[in-house]
Design a protein around this motif. Structure first.
Motif, PDB file in Angstrom:
ATOM      1  N   LEU A 164       0.839  -1.201   0.000  1.00  0.00           N
ATOM      2  CA  LEU A 164       0.000   0.000   0.000  1.00  0.00           C
ATOM      3  C   LEU A 164       0.875   1.253   0.000  1.00  0.00           C
ATOM      4  N   ASP A 165       1.978   1.217   0.733  1.00  0.00           N
ATOM      5  CA  ASP A 165       2.932   2.336   0.716  1.00  0.00           C
ATOM      6  C   ASP A 165       3.502   2.531  -0.688  1.00  0.00           C
ATOM      7  N   THR A 166       3.846   1.426  -1.339  1.00  0.00           N
ATOM      8  CA  THR A 166       4.391   1.498  -2.701  1.00  0.00           C
ATOM      9  C   THR A 166       3.388   2.134  -3.650  1.00  0.00           C
ATOM     10  N   LEU A 167       2.127   1.728  -3.530  1.00  0.00           N
ATOM     11  CA  LEU A 167       1.079   2.302  -4.375  1.00  0.00           C
ATOM     12  C   LEU A 167       0.940   3.798  -4.123  1.00  0.00           C
ATOM     13  N   ARG A 168       0.892   4.192  -2.861  1.00  0.00           N
ATOM     14  CA  ARG A 168       0.748   5.611  -2.522  1.00  0.00           C
ATOM     15  C   ARG A 168       1.891   6.438  -3.096  1.00  0.00           C
ATOM     16  N   GLN A 169       3.110   5.935  -2.949  1.00  0.00           N
ATOM     17  CA  GLN A 169       4.279   6.671  -3.429  1.00  0.00           C
ATOM     18  C   GLN A 169       4.256   6.818  -4.949  1.00  0.00           C
ATOM     19  N   ALA A 170       3.875   5.748  -5.643  1.00  0.00           N
ATOM     20  CA  ALA A 170       3.822   5.803  -7.103  1.00  0.00           C
ATOM     21  C   ALA A 170       2.733   6.765  -7.575  1.00  0.00           C
ATOM     22  N   LEU A 171       1.591   6.753  -6.907  1.00  0.00           N
ATOM     23  CA  LEU A 171       0.517   7.679  -7.270  1.00  0.00           C
ATOM     24  C   LEU A 171       0.929   9.121  -7.000  1.00  0.00           C
ATOM     25  N   ALA A 172       1.592   9.360  -5.877  1.00  0.00           N
ATOM     26  CA  ALA A 172       2.020  10.722  -5.542  1.00  0.00           C
ATOM     27  C   ALA A 172       2.992  11.265  -6.581  1.00  0.00           C
ATOM     28  N   ALA A 173       3.828  10.376  -7.126  1.00  0.00           N
ATOM     29  CA  ALA A 173       4.828  10.807  -8.102  1.00  0.00           C
ATOM     30  C   ALA A 173       4.235  11.019  -9.490  1.00  0.00           C
ATOM     31  N   ARG A 174       3.240  10.207  -9.850  1.00  0.00           N
ATOM     32  CA  ARG A 174       2.757  10.234 -11.233  1.00  0.00           C
ATOM     33  C   ARG A 174       1.335  10.749 -11.385  1.00  0.00           C
ATOM     34  N   VAL A 175       0.537  10.686 -10.318  1.00  0.00           N
ATOM     35  CA  VAL A 175      -0.850  11.171 -10.376  1.00  0.00           C
ATOM     36  C   VAL A 175      -1.118  11.936  -9.081  1.00  0.00           C
ATOM     37  N   PRO A 176      -0.538  13.118  -8.932  1.00  0.00           N
ATOM     38  CA  PRO A 176      -0.620  13.843  -7.648  1.00  0.00           C
ATOM     39  C   PRO A 176      -2.040  14.102  -7.165  1.00  0.00           C
ATOM     40  N   ALA A 177      -2.993  14.199  -8.094  1.00  0.00           N
ATOM     41  CA  ALA A 177      -4.369  14.496  -7.695  1.00  0.00           C
ATOM     42  C   ALA A 177      -5.127  13.262  -7.230  1.00  0.00           C
ATOM     43  N   ALA A 178      -4.512  12.096  -7.325  1.00  0.00           N
ATOM     44  CA  ALA A 178      -5.207  10.861  -6.947  1.00  0.00           C
ATOM     45  C   ALA A 178      -5.439  10.807  -5.449  1.00  0.00           C
ATOM     46  N   ARG A 179      -6.568  10.225  -5.079  1.00  0.00           N
ATOM     47  CA  ARG A 179      -6.891  10.027  -3.672  1.00  0.00           C
ATOM     48  C   ARG A 179      -7.153   8.549  -3.408  1.00  0.00           C
ATOM     49  N   ILE A 180      -6.983   8.148  -2.163  1.00  0.00           N
ATOM     50  CA  ILE A 180      -7.238   6.767  -1.758  1.00  0.00           C
ATOM     51  C   ILE A 180      -8.606   6.707  -1.095  1.00  0.00           C
TER      52      ILE A 180
END
Length: 498
Positions: A164-180
């Motif tokens: 889950l941490d890996t997913l969050r980090q990848a989203l923050a880097a490539r899709v900053p507007a994404a939310r969980i």
């Protein structure tokens, strides 16, 4: 042995080959019958992972690609690899499905993604979620909400927080507007026992996310100390992330057999999209990569010659010996024997329904109308996912006893048996720190041929891959494998044992 022989293919699901170790139950101590067959008839190790079965190099095998390769006699690029290639080439970005989803979505509607957060790539992968989120943003959706489904079955048990941490980090880097949004275990997402209430509960959670308890990573870590994250109940991470019926939602599972109930529960409340063909309730206009039936393969070639292979498996593995083995066809007109799953799950009864499976094999081998069969014995994989060595030892002993009974019946009725596996699992139940592993492996699997008359194969190859099994089966059934399969047969001829 010469000419056509009545032949059965026994797939010992999850039986990989590895050196003796405390976490290996695929050994002579637990499975003496299997290893005695290796001694008497010879054994060829087969590659069952990575590019040998259409996966990424070094990736552990799985039942879908394993049975697909076994049945087709050639390597077929997996949907996971095909989707990744489409992302990298830009083909996925250009799909007309994006415009369909934009047209169907209410103005200012958000884009939701529901997918398995796994690094195993069996039913889904965290990278696919990130790729889909990135492309959704490029396609005009201003907000992307990701609803992570925790694995703990195909991925190593307890790895959920880190993934889950890996997913969050990848989203923050490539899709900053994404939310969980909703975080939930796969028990509700990937059930295939027919308990549709689980999928309805998941959809209810998505539609009422704001009312769920708040997600706390420390709580998940604590949960994983005693249980698998697959059973983690629904929690909400970020605020204002609930799914509304007018918004687009993409299910990123790349296999049909586990996500059907979830997709159909979503279809009853909104308009889901899928990566591959999962349910007829999702029209083709909302499927990015439609699954198409494959031509060729063992079953189709035999069917053209009037030979049918009866299929036998417990429900949990029945799609594998039918849909996947047939090249994405539910049936080619063969007889099918589906055995109900074990009530309460395999961990409550490591024997599962192996006795019923043996009985089904006996009925086939004592029938004058039958020519061949394919049977999956699932215990080593299904119980192997627990990572519990004691339970898996019981499962291995049950499988070995079942094998002895099937072999005895084959000798009595003059059948030949080919014995193999689709991927590894139960040969590595513990990781390097001695913790329960419970995931598929990249190890080779065995292949041997057992004949009723005591003949021994003259092996043409010292090793091979799962794609060599179909041409070998064709040869045993008296059919020239040339032109049927890309790969060669593993045998030249038969010779008598001394």
């Amino acid at each position: 042995m010469t000419g056509r022989a009545k032949t059965g293919l026994i797939i010992l699901d999850g039986a990989g080959l590895a050196a003796p170790a405390r976490g290996n139950v695929v050994d002579r101590a637990c499975m003496p019958v299997l290893f005695d067959l290796f001694d008497r008839y010879g054994m060829v190790p087969l590659r069952a992972s990575g590019d040998a079965v259409g996966l990424f190099d070094g990736q552990a095998g799985n039942s879908e690609v394993g049975h697909l390769t076994l049945g087709m006699g050639r390597t077929v690029v997996s949907s996971l690899v095909a989707i990744d290639r489409a992302y990298r080439s830009g083909t996925w970005k250009k799909s007309a499905v994006w415009q369909t989803l934009r047209d169907e979505t209410a103005q200012n509607g958000r884009f939701h993604i529901l997918g398995l957060v796994s690094d195993a790539g069996v039913h889904g992968h965290w990278r696919t979620i990130v790729q889909g989120a990135e492309l959704a943003g490029r396609s005009g959706f201003s907000t992307v909400v990701v609803h992570p489904v925790l694995d703990g079955v195909d991925a190593m048990r307890g790895s959920g927080p880190a993934l889950l941490d890996t997913l969050r980090q990848a989203l923050a880097a490539r899709v900053p507007a994404a939310r969980i949004g909703v975080v939930i275990g796969r028990a509700w997402f990937a059930d295939r026992t027919g308990n549709r209430a689980l999928a309805r509960h998941l959809v209810d959670a998505l539609l009422s996310a704001d009312a769920l308890p708040r997600f706390d990573r420390r709580q998940l870590e604590e949960f994983c100390r005693d249980k698998s994250e697959r059973d983690f109940p629904a929690h909400r991470a970020d605020a204002d992330t609930r799914l509304t019926p007018g918004e687009a939602v993409l299910v990123t599972s790349h296999r049909a057999d586990r996500a059907v109930q979830t997709v159909e529960a979503l279809a009853a409340r909104c308009r889901p999209a899928t990566l591959t063909s999962i349910s007829e309730q999702v029209p083709a206009a909302r499927v990015f990569f439609p699954t198409r039936s494959l031509s060729g393969g063992l079953a189709q070639a035999l069917q053209a010659r009037g030979i049918a292979l009866t299929r036998i498996a417990e429900n949990c593995k029945f799609p594998h010996v039918t849909y996947f083995f047939n090249g994405f066809r539910q049936s080619l007109g063969e007889r099918q024997i589906s055995i109900p799953d074990t009530p309460g799950g395999p961990e409550t009864c490591p024997r599962m329904r192996v006795d019923e499976t043996v009985d089904a094999c006996r009925r086939v081998m004592t029938s004058s109308r039958e020519t061949g069969f394919v049977v999956n014995i699932p215990n080593l994989d299904q119980v192997g996912h627990s990572g519990d060595v004691g339970l898996c030892r019981l499962a291995a002993e049950a499988v070995d006893h079942a094998l002895s009974q099937i072999v005895a019946q084959a000798r009595e009725t003059g059948w030949t048996l080919a014995v193999t596996a689709d991927h590894g699992n139960a040969e590595r139940l513990l990781d390097d720190q001695g913790r329960g592993f419970g995931s598929h492996t990249a190890n080779p699997v065995p292949f041997t041929i057992v004949t009723a008359d005591g003949s021994r194969a003259d092996w043409a190859l010292g090793d091979g891959g799962l794609d060599n099994v179909a041409p070998t089966m064709a040869a045993l059934l008296g059919v020239d494998p040339a032109g049927i399969c890309d790969a060669p047969a593993l045998i030249c001829r038969q010779r008598s044992l001394a």
